[in-house]
Design an enzyme around this catalytic site. Structure first.
Site, short mmCIF file in Angstrom:
data_model
loop_
_atom_site.label_atom_id
_atom_site.label_comp_id
_atom_site.label_asym_id
_atom_site.label_seq_id
_atom_site.Cartn_x
_atom_site.Cartn_y
_atom_site.Cartn_z
CG MET A 17 -6.99 -2.55 -6.73
SD MET A 17 -8.49 -2.18 -5.79
CE MET A 17 -8.07 -2.83 -4.20
CD GLU A 18 -1.70 -0.64 -8.20
OE1 GLU A 18 -1.19 -1.71 -8.54
OE2 GLU A 18 -2.87 -0.32 -8.53
CG ASP A 74 2.50 4.30 14.17
OD1 ASP A 74 2.29 3.59 15.18
OD2 ASP A 74 3.63 4.59 13.76
CG MET A 85 -6.75 -12.54 -7.04
SD MET A 85 -5.73 -13.87 -7.68
CE MET A 85 -5.99 -15.09 -6.41
CB CYS A 86 -3.21 -6.39 -6.90
SG CYS A 86 -3.23 -4.70 -7.41
CG HIS A 87 -2.32 -7.94 -12.99
ND1 HIS A 87 -3.68 -7.89 -12.80
CD2 HIS A 87 -2.07 -9.03 -13.73
CE1 HIS A 87 -4.23 -8.93 -13.42
NE2 HIS A 87 -3.28 -9.64 -14.00
#
EC number: 4.6.1.17
Length: 158
Positions: A111-112, A126, A75-77
């Site tokens: 969110m980014e 990693d 739901m992230c634009h």
């Protein structure tokens, strides 16, 4: 009771319509830590990791992740990313990653920033995992935690 904007009046998931909102400058900064063995931290600081420059690779991975956030979180634009800055602070126990993202748009960019810092930390893991495993193949010291938004700035409409 909290309001969840991703649920409509029928309690169904939907992407929030942000088209009526004005474009404004926005910025968010997130941080997180990865705890590593002292020997691994020394190898990173001294450039002795066989896979290459750990922190430079983590910066690139975090930047790529920022630009793909909309494709990872349902739901992230998709937002125009104006700038990404990723940096690290190292102690004798952990590396702390920071990710600042800027945009000019209709919705926040936190969110980014969270995605960028998360992928930076995962990339560090990693690249050094072979040095972090114990005899049983486990990671007794290695952990990622403390991922959070530490600043969010929203401009005012013109």
């Amino acid at each position: 009771m909290p309001v969840f904007t991703h649920l409509n009046e029928n309690n169904e998931v939907h992407m929030v319509d942000v088209t009526p909102k004005p474009d404004v400058s926005r910025e968010a900064t997130a941080k997180g830590r990865i705890y590593l063995r002292p020997e691994t931290l020394a190898a990173i600081a001294e450039g002795r990791v066989l896979k290459g420059n750990v922190l430079a690779t983590a910066q690139v991975a975090g930047t790529l992740a920022v630009k793909q956030t909309w494709a990872l979180i349902p739901m992230c634009h998709p937002l125009p990313v104006g700038g990404v800055t990723i940096w690290f602070e190292q102690t004798d126990e952990y590396i702390e990653a920071f990710c600042r993202v800027k945009t000019y748009g209709k919705t926040g960019i936190e969110m980014e920033a969270l995605t960028g810092v998360s992928l930076s930390l995962l990339t560090i893991w990693d690249m050094v995992k072979s040095a972090e495993k114990d005899e049983a193949g486990q990671y007794p010291v290695t952990r990622i935690d403390g991922i959070s938004v530490i600043e969010k700035i929203k401009g005012t409409p013109e």
